[in-house]
Every structure is written in C-alpha cells, then in structure tokens.
Design a protein around this motif. Structure first.
Motif, short mmCIF file in Angstrom:
data_model
loop_
_atom_site.label_atom_id
_atom_site.label_comp_id
_atom_site.label_asym_id
_atom_site.label_seq_id
_atom_site.Cartn_x
_atom_site.Cartn_y
_atom_site.Cartn_z
N VAL A 229 0.88 -1.17 0.00
CA VAL A 229 0.00 0.00 0.00
C VAL A 229 0.91 1.22 0.00
O VAL A 229 1.63 1.46 0.98
CB VAL A 229 -0.94 0.01 1.22
CG1 VAL A 229 -1.77 1.29 1.22
CG2 VAL A 229 -1.82 -1.22 1.24
N ALA A 230 0.91 1.95 -1.10
CA ALA A 230 1.81 3.10 -1.25
C ALA A 230 1.05 4.40 -1.03
O ALA A 230 -0.19 4.43 -1.11
CB ALA A 230 2.43 3.08 -2.64
N PRO A 231 1.76 5.47 -0.73
CA PRO A 231 1.08 6.76 -0.54
C PRO A 231 0.45 7.27 -1.82
O PRO A 231 0.75 6.79 -2.92
CB PRO A 231 2.22 7.67 -0.06
CG PRO A 231 3.48 7.01 -0.52
CD PRO A 231 3.20 5.55 -0.51
N ALA A 232 -0.42 8.25 -1.69
CA ALA A 232 -1.10 8.83 -2.85
C ALA A 232 -0.08 9.36 -3.85
O ALA A 232 0.96 9.91 -3.48
CB ALA A 232 -2.02 9.96 -2.39
N GLY A 233 -0.38 9.18 -5.12
CA GLY A 233 0.50 9.65 -6.18
C GLY A 233 1.49 8.61 -6.65
O GLY A 233 2.19 8.84 -7.64
N VAL A 234 1.57 7.48 -5.96
CA VAL A 234 2.47 6.39 -6.36
C VAL A 234 1.64 5.27 -6.96
O VAL A 234 0.71 4.75 -6.32
CB VAL A 234 3.28 5.88 -5.15
CG1 VAL A 234 4.11 4.67 -5.56
CG2 VAL A 234 4.17 6.98 -4.60
#
Length: 469
Positions: free
Chosen positions: A131-136
C-alpha cells in the motif's frame, strides 16, 4: 532483443575531460591510460583539438575525437548537473520490505529534484500487498517472478524517455539523478549508474566495516565506461538510469541473479555506451548478519555460469596473455634455471614492445616499454593471486593438501593479497578484520562460482582466456 543505437554524434557543447590518470607524452601528442591500458597517438588535427585536458564538442571532428576518448576510458564527460531532471519515471521493484519501501519513497518525496517525478512500485508477490502513498502507482504480481520481471513490468508502463530503477533497500542521496541525467545527452548512452555506498544508520554486523570499503556493489571512486574485461565491467541494478528505448525487452527474466550484468553486456555488444558516474551516490542497506552476507556472496557467484552460457569468455575470472602466464610460472616455480629463463622472457617481451612503440627516426623507447611491461606484470600478478584465493581456491586447496611447499605458497599468497587489498583502506579498517573478511568473501563467492558451474555442467566460467585484441 536490444535495438541498435542511433547514428547521431555527441551534441555541440558536450564536454569531456581527460582522466587524471591519463598521461600525456611527446608534447601532448601521445596519451597513455584507459582500461585496458593503451597508448594512443593523436593525429595533428586531434592534437590541435585537444590542446588542453578538456574538449568541448563544436563540430563533427570534435565529436568523433571526444567519442573515441570516452570509449577508450582516456576521458570522461565533464558536464554540469541538471538541477531539475525531467522526463524520468522511477520504478521500484519490491517484495516483503514495507519499512524499506516507505523509507525510499520518503527520500524521493523529500528531494526537490525527484518529488515531481512519477513513481511506479512493482509488488513482486509480497505476502502483504503493498500500500503506497497517494501519487504512487502500484502494480502487483500475484506470485514472485523475480526482480528482473518486476523491473520489466515497471519499464513496460513507463511513458517517459528515461526510467530510474531503484531497489527498495536503497536510499538515493541528494543530487544523484541530476548528476546522472546529463550523461544521457549522448544519444549512444543507454545506461548511467551511480556509486553504491553503505547506508548510514543501518544495522551493522561484523563484516560491515569491510563492506564499507570493499562492497560487492561499489564500483569504486573513478568514473569509467562500462564493458566486459575493463576496470568497471558491469553496473549493479540496485540503482540505474536507463534510456527506455535502448532496453528492448529489458532484463532477462530467466535470470534470478546477474541479470544486471547480462543487460549491460548485451547493450555494449549492440554498440551502446554505458557510463559509471561515482559523483552520483545511492546508499544501500547491506546484509548485517555474517551468515546472510556470506549467502549473498555465494549467490552472486552462482551467476557466473549463467553469464558464461550467454556471453562466453567475457565472464572469465582470469584474462592473461600466454607469455605473461609463462613468465610467472618460470619466476615462481622455475627453480634454478627457470627464473633466469623467466627474466629472459621478460626482456624479450620488453624489446618486442619497444619495437612496436618506436617511431621512425626516433630512439627506441626502451624505458617506456620496460615501465609498461612492469605494470602489466604487477597487474597480472594480482590477478593470479585473486584466482588462487577467490575463483580457483578449491583447486589451490587441493594442491596445498598434497604439498607442503604448495601450502606455504598458498598461505603467502593469501596473506599478501589481503595486505595489498587492505593498504588503500588502512585508515578505515584494521588489517586483521579486513584480511579475515576478504578471505571469507572469497571463499563464499568461489563456492558459489563452482556450484553454479557444476549445476550448469559448464566450466567456461572457470577457464582463463587471452586478452582481447
């Protein structure tokens, strides 16, 4: 399949500077340096263009000369860093490293040069999906397919001209991308790689001080062209900036080890340039437990057999001319009559080289020839020592068990090789720790090398070869 490079020349304004180790002779018309070492005589027009140690391309003749100097390793690009590199997608392959991935993504966001760039994370079958941060952007393989396949998945979705590969256990240092990006102004450069350095603050083990000075991923402090049988024969895929169009199908997904070496060698065989730029640095978290470190070294060794199947003699652990091998054999084991014969062979080699270097109407450069032969003999001696202690240690051990004289010789080589390896780093690590770690490193790598050759039923990764002409 790797495509052929374009036919364009170096652009105007592209600058190269002679390597500080390149020596100018004969009033600047002869250059001595590069890897392998070579003597290059400049034509009058070339000597005029290279009146100083720096050449700025302004016409086709200057572009051709700069390209020849780069390919010979006599000069390196001398370009300003790009403060805002654009047209780059960052691809991160990862499997089961959530903390390391979060650390890497935070470093990319904190760097003004990389914060705006698109980032693609390829989850190669992690037990807990990434689960990556927003924009990735996150892409997921249902099962583990290996790092080569993960990088290829990211490469396939990138739409920018350039792609930066970063392994999840890396942390790029500020400015790394801006120092690599200018190399791609050369239309024939397919890959530029930074120096891999130890990560500050990472867990440390007994071998960590040795890894800091002799890391398997650290290609050293000097910039260089990258190609087989040279000072920098490959680049590790832990951090690479690549031209997307040059990679074709990308990494060989059948290779779970040495896929980075294979890619570099396929690119150079196709005519592309690959550059190593140590001014750019990416920190890497090396294995801390000694057992894990040894397993990693042995794993690297198993890749040689895979490379031999694809690239033949390029992977040879010992590159040496027959006359050099004969000289060492006579000097070391020739006895009462052999040593004088070895010295005579050295004299014959020196005289032959002096005749080849002589210019019409000028004295034969005997001193220059003698110096070159001495340098070559010393380098080949170091290569033989590495062969005894690293690549071919099982053979050396077998001979040592059968002969007391051989045991003394192998012990002397092992101690001498350790001291020679430690001396450049004597202010950063003690001789005992360095020597023991170097021997453990060599034992592990050599064991992996032989295991890979036996598994593949292919001895080419163990055989010496003649130097290429």
């Amino acid at each position: 399949m790797i495509p052929a490079p374009p036919g364009g020349r170096l652009p105007d304004g592209f600058a190269v500077a002679l390597d500080p180790r390149t020596r100018r002779r004969d009033g600047g018309t002869t250059l001595l340096g590069g890897s392998p070492l070579r003597l290059v005589r400049l034509a009058p027009r070339a000597a005029e263009l290279l009146a100083t140690d720096r050449l700025v391309v302004a016409d086709p003749a200057g572009a051709a000369l700069a390209g020849r100097l780069l390919d010979a390793g006599l000069a390196h690009p001398d370009l300003p860093a790009d403060p805002a590199p654009a047209g780059v997608t960052v691809v991160v392959p990862v499997r089961d490293r959530p903390e390391e991935l979060a650390r890497l993504l935070a470093a990319l966001r904190a760097d003004p040069a990389t914060a705006p760039l698109p980032v693609v994370v390829v989850d190669d079958g992690s037990a807990v999906p990434v689960v990556a941060p927003a924009g990735v952007r996150v892409l997921r393989h249902p099962g583990a397919r290996g790092p080569a396949a993960a990088r290829n998945t990211g490469l396939a979705v990138a739409t920018t001209e350039l792609v930066a590969f970063l392994d999840s256990d890396c942390v790029p240092l500020p400015g790394w991308l801006g120092l690599l990006r200018p190399h791609l102004a050369d239309p024939r450069v397919a890959v530029a790689g930074p120096r891999i350095v130890p990560l500050d603050g990472a867990a440390r083990g007994w071998t960590s001080p040795y890894e800091a000075v002799a890391g398997a991923l650290d290609m050293g402090p000097h910039p260089a062209p990258v190609r087989p049988m040279s000072a920098v024969p490959y680049l590790p895929s832990a951090a690479l900036l690549v031209r997307r169009a040059a990679l074709g199908d990308g990494f060989d997904e059948a290779m779970r080890v040495a896929e980075d070496v294979d890619l570099v060698w396929r690119l150079t065989a196709a005519g592309w340039r690959v550059r190593y730029e140590p001014a750019a640095a990416v920190a890497h978290e090396h294995p801390a437990p000694t057992t894990t470190w040894l397993r990693r070294r042995a794993f690297y060794g198993t890749g040689a057999a895979l490379l031999a199947a694809r690239h033949g003699p390029a992977v040879s652990p010992l590159v040496m001319a027959p006359e050099t091998a004969a000289t060492w054999a006579l000097l070391v084991a020739g006895g009462r009559w052999g040593r004088p014969a070895g010295l005579a062979l050295l004299g014959w080699t020196t005289a032959r080289l002096a005749r080849r270097l002589a210019r019409p109407g000028e004295p034969v450069p005997a001193a220059l020839a003698a110096g070159l032969v001495a340098r070559g003999l010393a380098a080949s001696g170091q290569a033989l020592a590495r062969s005894v202690t690293r690549h071919h240690w099982p053979l050396a051990a077998a001979v040592a068990l059968a002969s007391r004289r051989a045991r003394r010789g192998v012990l002397a080589v092992a101690v001498g090789d350790a001291l020679v390896g430690w001396w450049p780093h004597r202010g950063r690590i003690g001789p005992v720790r360095h020597g023991v770690a170097r021997r453990l490193d060599d034992l592990a790598y050599g064991a992996g090398l032989w295991a890979g050759a036996v598994r593949a039923r292919d001895a080419r990764a163990l055989l010496p070869v003649r130097p290429p002409r």
